[in-house]
Design an enzyme around this catalytic site. Structure first.
Site, PDB file in Angstrom:
ATOM      1  N   GLU A  97       0.678  -1.042   0.121  1.00 12.14           N
ATOM      2  CA  GLU A  97      -0.040  -0.014  -0.024  1.00 12.14           C
ATOM      3  C   GLU A  97       0.854   1.421   0.035  1.00 12.14           C
ATOM      4  OE1 GLU A  97      -2.589   1.561  -0.601  1.00 12.14           O
ATOM      5  OE2 GLU A  97      -4.072   1.464   0.896  1.00 12.14           O
ATOM      6  N   ASP A  98       0.375   2.295  -0.557  1.00 10.57           N
ATOM      7  CA  ASP A  98       1.088   3.486  -0.756  1.00 10.57           C
ATOM      8  C   ASP A  98       1.176   4.402   0.753  1.00 10.57           C
ATOM      9  OD1 ASP A  98      -1.522   4.258  -0.514  1.00 10.57           O
ATOM     10  OD2 ASP A  98      -1.426   5.765  -2.458  1.00 10.57           O
ATOM     11  N   ASP A 101      -3.373   5.713   6.391  1.00 16.94           N
ATOM     12  CA  ASP A 101      -3.839   6.834   6.798  1.00 16.94           C
ATOM     13  C   ASP A 101      -4.816   6.599   7.981  1.00 16.94           C
ATOM     14  OD1 ASP A 101      -4.408   9.598   6.844  1.00 16.94           O
ATOM     15  OD2 ASP A 101      -5.930   9.696   5.251  1.00 16.94           O
ATOM     16  N   PHE A 150      -0.900  16.291   3.797  1.00 10.79           N
ATOM     17  CA  PHE A 150      -1.360  15.769   2.335  1.00 10.79           C
ATOM     18  C   PHE A 150      -0.152  15.662   1.523  1.00 10.79           C
ATOM     19  CE2 PHE A 150      -3.224  14.980  -1.572  1.00 10.79           C
ATOM     20  CZ  PHE A 150      -4.217  14.010  -1.269  1.00 10.79           C
ATOM     21  N   ARG A 163       1.210  11.896  -9.743  1.00  7.75           N
ATOM     22  CA  ARG A 163       1.651  10.484  -9.473  1.00  7.75           C
ATOM     23  C   ARG A 163       3.105  10.297  -9.788  1.00  7.75           C
ATOM     24  NH1 ARG A 163      -2.702   7.406  -7.412  1.00  7.75           N
ATOM     25  NH2 ARG A 163      -4.728   7.733  -8.368  1.00  7.75           N
TER      26      ARG A 163
HETATM   27  P1  IMP Z   1      -7.046   5.065   4.553  1.00  6.50           P
HETATM   28  O1  IMP Z   1      -8.003   4.106   4.208  1.00  6.50           O
HETATM   29  O2  IMP Z   1      -7.581   6.239   5.113  1.00  6.50           O
HETATM   30  O3  IMP Z   1      -5.855   4.543   5.319  1.00  6.50           O
HETATM   31  O4  IMP Z   1      -6.449   5.834   3.281  1.00  6.50           O
HETATM   32  C1  IMP Z   1      -5.666   5.105   2.765  1.00  6.50           C
HETATM   33  C2  IMP Z   1      -5.646   5.675   1.192  1.00  6.50           C
HETATM   34  O5  IMP Z   1      -6.050   7.199   1.272  1.00  6.50           O
HETATM   35  C3  IMP Z   1      -4.403   5.593   0.420  1.00  6.50           C
HETATM   36  O6  IMP Z   1      -4.132   4.440  -0.181  1.00  6.50           O
HETATM   37  C4  IMP Z   1      -4.210   6.955  -0.338  1.00  6.50           C
HETATM   38  O7  IMP Z   1      -4.901   6.567  -1.683  1.00  6.50           O
HETATM   39  C5  IMP Z   1      -5.163   7.789   0.193  1.00  6.50           C
HETATM   40  N1  IMP Z   1      -4.344   8.921   1.039  1.00  6.50           N
HETATM   41  C6  IMP Z   1      -4.386   9.137   2.341  1.00  6.50           C
HETATM   42  N2  IMP Z   1      -3.499  10.074   2.703  1.00  6.50           N
HETATM   43  C7  IMP Z   1      -2.918  10.482   1.536  1.00  6.50           C
HETATM   44  C8  IMP Z   1      -2.054  11.600   1.025  1.00  6.50           C
HETATM   45  O8  IMP Z   1      -1.446  12.220   1.846  1.00  6.50           O
HETATM   46  N3  IMP Z   1      -1.936  11.722  -0.315  1.00  6.50           N
HETATM   47  C9  IMP Z   1      -2.313  10.943  -1.202  1.00  6.50           C
HETATM   48  N4  IMP Z   1      -3.317  10.100  -0.970  1.00  6.50           N
HETATM   49  C10 IMP Z   1      -3.462   9.651   0.407  1.00  6.50           C
END
Ligand code: IMP
Length: 173
Positions: A97-98, A101, A150, A163
């Protein structure tokens, strides 16, 4: 035109990804294939580098998830947009995963993967924003912990832009 503040340079990222690859090499029994499952789209670049940083016999798959609506705030809803093309039962799996969050996406994906009975399941996340967590998720391989800002670049987007930046940058208005 927005301005970008470099948070993690391409060099820093490459060095850390090499370290993660070496850790993965130590963790997996020699010879057994490991599915590296990239979470589209944000993980595509990290997955490509991580796959080259490890010597395990990797098999590359992708899964598609949509968790953000428009802009930079989470919708809180996770939707499967592309499923795996292969069964993973009895196989070693690393979800790649990138960014971790709120944790909602990975919680959903871990549940989904577990239903398919892999031999083992671990998580690799390039970035971790611990301050934002809503549900607890344990990532086994984390590149960097970052503050609640962000970020874009190295696969991460803002409404599909940026990207392809080499560095991870904070997007400043
Ligand atoms: P989560 O479900 O809130 O943990 O979010 C995960 C997804 O939210 C990641 O795979 C990203 O696609 C997106 N995301 C969360 N924070 C960022 C950020 O700072 N920049 C870009 N995408 C983000």
């Amino acid at each position: 035109m927005p301005t970008f503040r470099v948070l993690l340079s391409s060099e820093q990222i490459q060095k850390r990804v090499e370290e993660l690859g070496a850790t993965i090499d130590r963790d997996y029994p020699a010879g057994e294939p490991v599915y590296l499952i990239g979470v589209l789209k944000g993980a595509f670049m990290f997955l490509a580098d991580l796959a080259r940083a490890t010597k395990v016999p990797a098999r590359i798959e992708f899964i598609g998830i949509s968790s953000y609506g428009k802009g930079t705030t989470t919708s809180g809803q996770v939707r499967l947009t592309k499923d795996l093309d292969v069964p993973i039962e009895g196989c070693h799996v690393i979800l790649v995963e990138d960014i971790l969050d709120t944790g909602l996406t990975l919680t959903y994906l871990v549940q989904l993967m577990k239903q398919r009975r892999p031999k083992s399941l671990r998580i690799a996340a390039l970035l971790d924003k611990p301050d934002r967590r809503k549900v607890e998720v344990h990532a086994d391989y984390v590149g960097f912990q970052i503050p609640d800002e962000f970020v874009v670049g190295y696969g991460l987007d803002c409404v599909e832009d940026y990207r392809n930046l080499k560095d991870v940058c904070v997007l400043e208005a």
